[in-house]
Design a protein around this motif. Structure first.
Motif, PDB file in Angstrom:
ATOM      1  N   GLU A   1      62.792  29.663  61.699  1.00 42.04           N
ATOM      2  CA  GLU A   1      63.177  28.762  60.613  1.00 42.04           C
ATOM      3  C   GLU A   1      63.477  29.499  59.316  1.00 42.04           C
ATOM      4  O   GLU A   1      63.279  28.961  58.221  1.00 42.04           O
ATOM      5  N   VAL A   2      63.948  30.727  59.410  1.00 43.29           N
ATOM      6  CA  VAL A   2      64.372  31.474  58.229  1.00 43.29           C
ATOM      7  C   VAL A   2      65.866  31.717  58.377  1.00 43.29           C
ATOM      8  O   VAL A   2      66.302  32.700  58.976  1.00 43.29           O
ATOM      9  N   ARG A   3      66.688  30.782  57.853  1.00 45.99           N
ATOM     10  CA  ARG A   3      68.142  30.846  57.975  1.00 45.99           C
ATOM     11  C   ARG A   3      68.844  30.973  56.626  1.00 45.99           C
ATOM     12  O   ARG A   3      70.069  30.996  56.584  1.00 45.99           O
ATOM     13  N   SER A   4      68.069  31.061  55.539  1.00 43.84           N
ATOM     14  CA  SER A   4      68.670  31.175  54.207  1.00 43.84           C
ATOM     15  C   SER A   4      67.703  31.927  53.282  1.00 43.84           C
ATOM     16  O   SER A   4      66.546  32.211  53.648  1.00 43.84           O
ATOM     17  N   PHE A   5      68.196  32.206  52.044  1.00 38.88           N
ATOM     18  CA  PHE A   5      67.337  32.909  51.089  1.00 38.88           C
ATOM     19  C   PHE A   5      66.160  32.035  50.649  1.00 38.88           C
ATOM     20  O   PHE A   5      65.034  32.525  50.478  1.00 38.88           O
ATOM     21  N   THR A   6      66.402  30.748  50.496  1.00 36.18           N
ATOM     22  CA  THR A   6      65.316  29.844  50.121  1.00 36.18           C
ATOM     23  C   THR A   6      64.230  29.817  51.182  1.00 36.18           C
ATOM     24  O   THR A   6      63.030  29.855  50.876  1.00 36.18           O
ATOM     25  N   ALA A   7      64.651  29.766  52.459  1.00 38.66           N
ATOM     26  CA  ALA A   7      63.681  29.782  53.548  1.00 38.66           C
ATOM     27  C   ALA A   7      62.926  31.105  53.595  1.00 38.66           C
ATOM     28  O   ALA A   7      61.714  31.139  53.878  1.00 38.66           O
ATOM     29  N   ALA A   8      63.619  32.216  53.269  1.00 38.79           N
ATOM     30  CA  ALA A   8      62.947  33.516  53.246  1.00 38.79           C
ATOM     31  C   ALA A   8      61.924  33.584  52.117  1.00 38.79           C
ATOM     32  O   ALA A   8      60.819  34.129  52.287  1.00 38.79           O
ATOM     33  N   PHE A   9      62.265  33.023  50.972  1.00 35.64           N
ATOM     34  CA  PHE A   9      61.298  32.998  49.855  1.00 35.64           C
ATOM     35  C   PHE A   9      60.082  32.147  50.211  1.00 35.64           C
ATOM     36  O   PHE A   9      58.931  32.530  49.929  1.00 35.64           O
ATOM     37  N   LEU A  10      60.306  30.978  50.820  1.00 36.41           N
ATOM     38  CA  LEU A  10      59.183  30.121  51.209  1.00 36.41           C
ATOM     39  C   LEU A  10      58.327  30.787  52.283  1.00 36.41           C
ATOM     40  O   LEU A  10      57.099  30.642  52.278  1.00 36.41           O
ATOM     41  N   PHE A  11      58.961  31.531  53.202  1.00 36.90           N
ATOM     42  CA  PHE A  11      58.192  32.247  54.212  1.00 36.90           C
ATOM     43  C   PHE A  11      57.318  33.320  53.569  1.00 36.90           C
ATOM     44  O   PHE A  11      56.160  33.526  53.972  1.00 36.90           O
ATOM     45  N   SER A  12      57.849  34.019  52.555  1.00 39.96           N
ATOM     46  CA  SER A  12      57.068  35.025  51.835  1.00 39.96           C
ATOM     47  C   SER A  12      55.899  34.375  51.109  1.00 39.96           C
ATOM     48  O   SER A  12      54.767  34.878  51.145  1.00 39.96           O
ATOM     49  N   LEU A  13      56.136  33.231  50.454  1.00 43.25           N
ATOM     50  CA  LEU A  13      55.072  32.528  49.732  1.00 43.25           C
ATOM     51  C   LEU A  13      53.983  32.052  50.683  1.00 43.25           C
ATOM     52  O   LEU A  13      52.783  32.221  50.427  1.00 43.25           O
ATOM     53  N   GLU A  14      54.386  31.455  51.824  1.00 37.94           N
ATOM     54  CA  GLU A  14      53.414  30.940  52.783  1.00 37.94           C
ATOM     55  C   GLU A  14      52.619  32.062  53.437  1.00 37.94           C
ATOM     56  O   GLU A  14      51.430  31.912  53.724  1.00 37.94           O
ATOM     57  N   THR A  15      53.256  33.212  53.628  1.00 34.91           N
ATOM     58  CA  THR A  15      52.559  34.340  54.238  1.00 34.91           C
ATOM     59  C   THR A  15      51.509  34.914  53.300  1.00 34.91           C
ATOM     60  O   THR A  15      50.363  35.168  53.703  1.00 34.91           O
ATOM     61  N   GLN A  16      51.880  35.087  52.034  1.00 36.18           N
ATOM     62  CA  GLN A  16      50.953  35.719  51.087  1.00 36.18           C
ATOM     63  C   GLN A  16      49.821  34.788  50.703  1.00 36.18           C
ATOM     64  O   GLN A  16      48.685  35.243  50.482  1.00 36.18           O
ATOM     65  N   THR A  17      50.086  33.493  50.613  1.00 30.18           N
ATOM     66  CA  THR A  17      49.036  32.535  50.255  1.00 30.18           C
ATOM     67  C   THR A  17      48.345  31.939  51.475  1.00 30.18           C
ATOM     68  O   THR A  17      47.445  31.105  51.302  1.00 30.18           O
ATOM     69  N   THR A  18      48.749  32.358  52.671  1.00 35.83           N
ATOM     70  CA  THR A  18      48.159  31.870  53.944  1.00 35.83           C
ATOM     71  C   THR A  18      48.161  30.351  54.013  1.00 35.83           C
ATOM     72  O   THR A  18      47.183  29.731  54.440  1.00 35.83           O
ATOM     73  N   ILE A  19      49.291  29.743  53.599  1.00 30.64           N
ATOM     74  CA  ILE A  19      49.380  28.284  53.678  1.00 30.64           C
ATOM     75  C   ILE A  19      49.572  27.851  55.128  1.00 30.64           C
ATOM     76  O   ILE A  19      48.805  27.059  55.669  1.00 30.64           O
ATOM     77  N   GLY A  20      50.612  28.369  55.786  1.00 27.30           N
ATOM     78  CA  GLY A  20      50.830  28.058  57.191  1.00 27.30           C
ATOM     79  C   GLY A  20      51.160  26.601  57.448  1.00 27.30           C
ATOM     80  O   GLY A  20      50.363  25.859  58.028  1.00 27.30           O
TER      81      GLY A  20
END
Length: 387
Positions: free
Chosen positions: A110-129
């Protein structure tokens, strides 16, 4: 020594900064060396490699900055780290073809754009999941980047929490709950002129290893702009203090004191600054603290005594901090301590002459036993009266 009769008076405290006579004959406003809140009144300029020194000791720098600057710094550190790794994940997805070919087996789901890549980085670092985006086993480079981001995230969290705790437990905040009296006083104690001031703790917890210190700071400004600063220590009577209740710090003005030759008139002409401090260890945190303040000559009350503020009840000692800065007038001569000591010596009654009435008394007097000689003379006189 002056031959005038001693006069008695009290002096009120003034908040005005006294004027100082410079070498050119002009009066200038003197700036405090240490402010009333304990901070040093100085501006540091032209420090070599100043920014490098601040960055080298970044932890102390962040502890000393204001809260709003610290919050802005930490917010930017998180946002910039999310943005940086978001760009890295977007580049990985773009290189692997996940953005152009939706049917391709992706490196990150589900990483098909820059916005999705930024959200993936945020969720990874904050362990939101949230459950939509995640890693796949197709790209080893993406797995390595996620691992690096997790490690950096732990370091940032530790740094932020450590600085926040250190800032909240700062010695400056604790020092604000320990205060000095607004003015110092000069009065008589046990027949000696003494300079004293009051220190008190506004919290109920006790302190460990409290030590009071005082220095007389004098500076002379030359016409060329050069300033000479001198420091003279003042001896404190009973400097080691357990500050359970407000305590009066006493400096005996004796021959070793720099104030020994200073009368009331001389005090009003001086330009020194009395810097006092109280260093102690908090028994709750075990942190070393120091509270400072200063007194100018106009803030030293001659002929005043601190009002009692401690009352003993059946259960405890009651302290009324409303009387912390209150003083009462007492009779104190306007002479210097040196003149006062000389006056006391001249006014002491002279010893009565010793009349030698027996050979025994004469022998005792020759041997240096004046008391035995006086006893022998008295005994001889009594025997003569009986005869």
């Amino acid at each position: 020594m002056s031959s005038r009769a001693p006069q008695y008076s009290g002096v009120r405290c003034s908040d005005d900064v006294p004027s100082v006579l410079a070498e050119d004959g002009c009066y200038t406003k003197r700036k405090r060396y240490v402010k009333k809140d304990g901070s040093c009144n100085m501006e540091v300029r032209h420090v070599p490699e100043k920014w490098l020194l601040w960055v080298t000791d970044i932890f102390t720098t962040l502890v000393e900055i204001r809260w709003r600057v610290m919050f802005l710094t930490f917010a930017l550190s998180y946002i910039l780290s999310w943005l940086f790794f978001g760009v890295v994940f977007w580049i990985i997805a773009l290189t692997h073809g996940d953005i152009k070919d939706p049917t391709n087996e992706p490196c990150m789901y589900e990483v098909r754009s820059f916005t999705a890549a930024f959200l993936f980085s945020l969720e990874t670092q904050t362990t939101i999941g949230y459950g939509f985006r995640g890693m796949s086993e197709n790209c080893m480079i993406a797995i390595i980047v996620v691992t690096i981001q997790d490690v950096i995230s732990v370091f940032i969290d530790t740094f932020v929490i450590g600085i926040a705790v250190a800032k909240m437990a700062s010695a400056r905040k604790r020092a604000q709950t320990v205060g000095f009296s607004n003015c110092a006083v000069v009065n008589l104690r046990d027949g000696h002129l003494c300079l004293s001031w009051r220190v008190g703790d506004f919290r109920r917890n006790h302190m460990v290893d409290g030590m009071a210190q005082a220095q007389l700071v004098q500076h002379k400004e030359h016409a060329t702009g050069k300033v000479d600063v001198s420091y003279k220590d003042l001896k404190i009577e009973e400097s080691n203090i357990i500050l359970a209740t407000p305590t009066t710090i006493v400096h005996k003005i004796d021959s070793s004191s720099p104030l020994y030759k200073m009368s009331l008139q001389d005090l009003r002409k001086e330009s020194f600054e009395l810097v006092v401090s109280f260093t102690y260890t908090d028994d709750c945190t075990g942190t070393l603290h120091q509270t400072r303040t200063s007194y100018t000559p106009d803030e030293i009350l001659w002929g005043q005594h601190f009002q009692e503020m401690i009352r003993v009840t059946r259960k405890n000692y009651r302290v009324d901090y409303a009387l912390f800065n209150h003083t009462v007038k007492v009779l104190v001569p306007e002479l210097s301590a040196e003149e006062y000591d000389l006056k006391k010596c001249t006014e002491q009654p002279k010893h009565k002459p010793l009349h030698i009435r027996s050979p025994t008394a004469a022998v005792e007097l020759v041997n240096g036993n004046s008391l035995e000689a006086e006893k022998a003379s008295t005994s001889s006189a009594v025997q003569e009266n009986k005869l």
